[in-house]
Each structure stands twice: as C-alpha cells, then as structure tokens.
Design a protein around this motif. Structure first.
Motif, short mmCIF file in Angstrom:
data_model
loop_
_atom_site.label_atom_id
_atom_site.label_comp_id
_atom_site.label_asym_id
_atom_site.label_seq_id
_atom_site.Cartn_x
_atom_site.Cartn_y
_atom_site.Cartn_z
N ALA A 21 -4.44 -5.19 -6.97
CA ALA A 21 -4.58 -3.73 -6.35
C ALA A 21 -5.37 -3.87 -5.42
O ALA A 21 -5.33 -3.10 -3.96
N ALA A 22 -6.70 -4.30 -5.74
CA ALA A 22 -7.86 -4.20 -4.70
C ALA A 22 -7.92 -5.25 -3.44
O ALA A 22 -8.05 -4.80 -2.34
N GLY A 24 -6.26 -7.02 -0.74
CA GLY A 24 -5.15 -6.99 0.20
C GLY A 24 -5.28 -7.17 1.46
O GLY A 24 -6.21 -7.82 1.88
N ASN A 27 -9.02 -6.72 2.96
CA ASN A 27 -9.96 -8.06 2.74
C ASN A 27 -9.62 -8.99 3.74
O ASN A 27 -10.61 -9.74 4.37
N TYR A 144 0.98 0.73 5.64
CA TYR A 144 0.68 -0.69 4.94
C TYR A 144 1.60 -1.76 4.85
O TYR A 144 1.84 -2.77 5.18
N THR A 266 -11.32 -1.18 0.56
CA THR A 266 -11.16 -2.37 -0.01
C THR A 266 -10.88 -2.34 -1.63
O THR A 266 -10.37 -2.91 -2.37
N SER A 268 -9.82 0.20 -3.27
CA SER A 268 -8.55 1.15 -3.22
C SER A 268 -9.02 2.54 -4.00
O SER A 268 -8.58 2.90 -4.93
N MET A 271 -7.45 6.70 -4.24
CA MET A 271 -6.03 6.77 -4.34
C MET A 271 -5.37 6.73 -5.64
O MET A 271 -4.21 6.43 -5.80
N SER A 359 -1.10 -5.47 -3.77
CA SER A 359 -1.73 -4.02 -3.12
C SER A 359 -0.34 -3.05 -2.95
O SER A 359 -0.41 -1.73 -3.51
N1 PFF Z 1 -7.49 -2.42 -1.38
C1 PFF Z 1 -6.54 -2.61 -0.37
C2 PFF Z 1 -6.97 -3.66 0.76
O1 PFF Z 1 -8.29 -3.89 0.66
O2 PFF Z 1 -5.98 -4.02 1.47
C3 PFF Z 1 -5.71 -1.52 0.20
C4 PFF Z 1 -5.48 -0.68 -0.78
C5 PFF Z 1 -4.45 -1.04 -1.62
C6 PFF Z 1 -5.84 0.68 -0.57
C7 PFF Z 1 -4.01 -0.14 -2.77
C8 PFF Z 1 -5.27 1.58 -1.62
C9 PFF Z 1 -4.49 0.98 -2.37
F1 PFF Z 1 -4.20 2.01 -3.21
#
Ligand code: PFF
Length: 523
Positions: A21-22, A24, A27, A144, A266, A268, A271, A359
């Motif tokens: 999830a983090a 994505g 990064n 996204y 990054t 997340s 949210m 993500s």
């Molecule tokens: N952390 C993800 C990224 O770096 O692309 C983006 C993201 C994904 C933000 C999921 C928030 C989330 F809930």
C-alpha cells in the motif's frame, strides 16, 4: 458483526500488504521527480529525516487506532470519542466564524468550505477526521488510477518497441500523443480500476494479502534488476552522486516542505490506510516493529527507484529536473540509448504498474471497508458501487488531460471558487488533496491519538504483542546497561520508545505539520 471481521493470515502477510500500500507511484514516479527538482542528495537526506520524525510516529498512531477499534476509519474515530465533544464544537464554531469573515471578504469558495466544515465538525464531532480519511482515498484514487493506467499502457508500449526512440523530443511527442488519446487514457484507466476491484473483491486474506505476497517481492526483484543495469552503465556515477551526495546550499524552505509532503504521501498517511489495514490485525503482532518494517520497505523501494532512474539519465546526458513527467517522457529515451533498452524499460514499467496496483487496491479497500462496516453492505456490492463512483469521478481527471475543451466549466468553477491555478482537473484534485486534505488528515489523526483518545490508551494497545519492546529503557540500552538492575527500577522515569513516541505524536508531529500546512498555503 465483530466476530466475522476478516483477518490477515500472518504478520508477514500484513507487512507485505501494508508495504504494498505504501510503495506506489510516489516512490517510483514522483520521487525521482521531486529529487530532480529539489536539488538531489540534500533533499533525500531531509526526506529520510521526515520519515523518521513524522512518518513512523504517525503510522504507529494510525496502526494503533485501527487495531484497537477493529473498524474502518470513521468507526474508529467514533469508537474512541464522544459525539458531543466541547473541543470539537469550539473548533466548529471558529470555522463558521472564519467562514463568515471570508464571505465578507468576497472569498466565496473558501467561505463555503470553512462554514460547511464547521457545521460538519459540530454535527459529527471527531468522527469528521475519519470521514476525511475515507473521502481522501476516494479522491486520490480517482486521479491516481488515471496515472496508474498510463503505466499499464507504457508496459505494453515498451514491449512492443513503440518507445524505442533515442531523443527526448521524440519520447516527449509519444507521451503527448498518448495522453491526448482518449481511447488509450480512458481504456487504461478503466483496466486499472477493474484490476483493483478484482483484488479487493476477493477480500482481505484471499485478495489483498495473497496478491501482495506475490506482487511486492516481484516488484522488488524487477526494480533490483533494472537498478543493477543502470548502475553498470558507463558514467552512472554522475547519477549516483546527484542522488546521494548532499549539497546543503541547494536546499531551500520549499525543498523542506516538499520533503515533508512527500514523506507523508509515500507512507500513505492521513488516508486511513494504516487504520483500515491494522483493523484486520491480530493482537499478537508487534506493531512497533511492523511500522518500522513498512517504513524500511518503502524507503528501500524509493532508493532502488532513484538508483534505477538517475544513473540511466546521467549516463545518457539527460537532465534530471524535467518535471512531473520525467518517467514518461525522458526515461524511455534514456533507456533506448543502451542495448536492449526496451527490455529494461519494460521491466521498469512493470514494476511501476505493480506498485500502483497494490496502492490502488489499498485506497479502494479503505472506502469499501467503510461501506461494509458502517452501511452493512456486502463486499461485492461495496466494491462494485465504490469502483464505479471513483471511476466516474476519475473520468473527469482523465478527460481533463485529454482535452479540457469539453469540460472547461468544471475547471472554470474550481479556479474561480478556490483560486486554484492549475492546468487540469487531475492536477487540481492532486493539489487539493496534497496541500489541504492530506495535511489536515495527518494533523487531525495525530491530535486525536495524542490528546483525545490519549497516548496512555494507545500505548496499552501497542504493548499487546510488543514483548516489552515499547518499554525498553533506551538510555540504559544505549549505554550498554540494559541488564543493570538499578536502571530497571520502576521508581525512576526513564526514556522508553513508548514515551518517545508519545512526545512525537502529541507535540512534534502536530507542530511540524501545522507549520508546513500554513507555510505551504500562505500566498
Ligand atoms: N504511498 C503511495 C505512493 O507512494 O504512491 C500513494 C498512496 C497510496 C497514497 C495509497 C495513499 C494511499 F492510500
């Protein structure tokens, strides 16, 4: 209902899911960009500091809240607060007064937003932060998903050699033609949303966890391969230096703000992702170590991506500060200059697409979990309706990139109401989320955990599964006196990880985020 709540099958499964999830687009797509535009190594160092000072404490706070409540974000905030909180009412009234003042100053858009927020706070109490934590993933996924769709299309284009062009102009032309082609943009967006929906519809264990366990290691393996290829190019050293060598005189306040913003995005944070994912977590899991593990995985992916992109750019004399589309309109040209470049480019875009997919699924899961918990919908129904609604909103973002002419009134309305200057609906929504809603979500969550729910209850939750990890006497540990009995005497107050975290979540995080928020939006 509680008894039926789904669970991760193992602690490792949770780490993969939360890591997925983090990691994505942030990064792999955004990070090289922000580094490129914010001066390289010094920025990277500040970013790493932000991960430690803000990222890990907030993630730990969200995880604790989620696991203690075993609910979606709205349910979690509701569970640990009273609806009629004086503090919340006071904030609500203040916002309404500010709204009235802005109305008198003819700032109608902001006046409406502030007054409405004030009313919502009075009506919902602290649960409003939970509502924000569900609304933001909805909004974020809508755009996204559009960019994630591009990555799917670019996987196809890389392997069909369409991106095999050696100049930046040619790569830029392909990119512009691509984003202005409604068939490609909408088709790839809908494909991406469908893939996310298929994963989430299978549930927590059989969908998200199972796929994360496959996709996250694969993503790392691919990034590693591309990174090794980049690092072994002639002149790769220029890219490595740019990425890793700090030059502090190039660092400005704007760069520091960008580092704070990017660290939060990054991981997340703000949210409801960590709240939702931890609500499926058992009490045997050490959440302190899990938060560290997730942050470490995310940082590793970021470093791999930077080392895959910058050496390839420098080896072929491409500038690193080309803006948000660096990956799409510069990287293809950089890779095309090396033998079998299409293969490395293709693998790079596959890893980007995999990162985006895990993500995207996480963002969707937050919204879906709200409807399952609070509205008692079944999972299939929640997935179908939420995906359709997000896709409909996302079409505005997709079309705004293709051609604004068709929906110019939306943009016109946004610009005149909020004075937001940006070229497309996609960037407008991104701007609203990253400059306003995300910092507010993080601020609200840290204040809530630190002051309203309270660190003492939170630390009690952290202690489950932590094997006293949270209570280790840090000073004694650092001094090599861990087993010295007088240092473990409970009559003395000692510095532990738990107390350190309490200070961060109550003071340091809210103050930094509030300052950054004001600075960022003050014009
Ligand atoms: N952390 C993800 C990224 O770096 O692309 C983006 C993201 C994904 C933000 C999921 C928030 C989330 F809930």
């Amino acid at each position: 209902m509680l008894g039926k709540r789904e669970h991760w099958s193992s602690g490792l499964g949770f780490i993969f899911a939360a890591g997925g999830a983090a990691i994505g687009l942030g990064n792999i797509w955004k990070f090289p960009n922000v580094v490129g535009q914010n001066g390289g190594g010094a920025f990277v160092l500040v970013y790493l500091l932000c991960i430690v000072v803000i990222g890990i404490p907030v993630m730990l706070g969200e995880m604790t809240l989620g696991r203690a409540a075993k609910k979606n974000p709205v349910g979690a905030f509701k569970a640990f607060s009273s609806q009629n909180s004086h503090a919340a009412n006071l904030i609500g009234v203040d916002l309404i007064l500010a709204g009235i003042a802005l109305f008198c100053m003819k700032q109608f858009g902001w006046s409406l937003i502030l007054s409405l927020s004030g009313l919502l706070i009075i009506f919902f109490g602290w649960a409003i932060i939970g509502i924000l934590c569900v609304a933001v993933p909805f909004l974020v996924l809508s755009y996204y998903g559009v960019v994630s769709g591009w990555t799917l299309a670019y996987v196809y284009k890389s392997f069909t050699l369409e991106l095999n062009v050696e100049t930046m102009n040619a790569a830029g032309r392909i990119y512009r033609e691509f984003v202005q082609n409604p068939g490609w943009v909408i088709g790839s967006f809908i494909t991406f949303m469908t893939l996310c929906a298929l994963i989430v519809a299978r549930g927590v264990k059989n969908g998200i966890e199972r796929w994360s366990k496959i996709l996250v290691p694969l993503l790392f393996a691919l990034l590693l391969i591309v990174m090794l290829r980049s690092l072994t190019l002639p002149n790769a050293i220029g890219g490595i230096e740019f990425f890793l060598k700090p030059e502090f005189k190039r660092l400005s306040t704007r760069n520091v703000l960008a580092a704070i913003g990017h660290a939060c995005f990054t991981l997340s944070l703000g949210m409801g992702i960590a709240i939702t994912y931890s609500s499926y977590l058992s009490r045997q899991q050490n959440i302190f170590l899990s938060a560290l593990g997730i942050a470490a995985l995310d940082t590793l992916a970021t470093v791999f991506a930077g080392l895959a992109v910058f050496p390839a750019l420098f080896a072929n004399n491409f500038a690193p500060d080309q803006g948000l589309d660096l990956i799409f309109n510069v990287l293809p040209a950089a890779f095309s200059c090396i033998p079998t470049g299409w293969l490395w480019l293709g693998l790079f875009f596959v890893s980007l697409a995999l990162a985006a997919l895990t993500s995207g699924a996480a963002l969707l899961e937050v919204v879906v979990s709200y409807y399952i918990d609070e509205k008692k919908w079944n999972r299939s129904r929640a997935v179908l309706i939420c995906t359709s609604a997000i896709t409909l909103l996302g079409l505005l973002s997709a079309l705004s990139i293709v051609s604004w002419e068709n929906i110019e009134w939306v943009q016109y309305w946004l610009v005149s109401a909020f004075d937001v200057r940006s070229p497309a609906f996609l960037t407008t929504v991104d701007y609203l989320c990253s400059h306003w809603l995300l910092p507010l979500g993080i601020l609200g969550t840290s204040i809530f955990v630190g002051w309203i729910w309270g660190t003492s209850k939170a630390v009690q939750e952290i202690r489950h599964g932590s094997n006293n990890f949270a209570d280790v006497n840090l000073i004694a540990l650092l001094a090599g006196l861990k087993n010295d009995s007088s240092h473990n005497d409970e009559r003395y107050h000692v510095l532990t990880l738990a107390s350190l975290w309490g200070i961060f979540i109550r003071f340091i995080v809210p103050v930094i985020i509030a300052i950054a928020f004001i600075w960022m939006n003050a014009r």
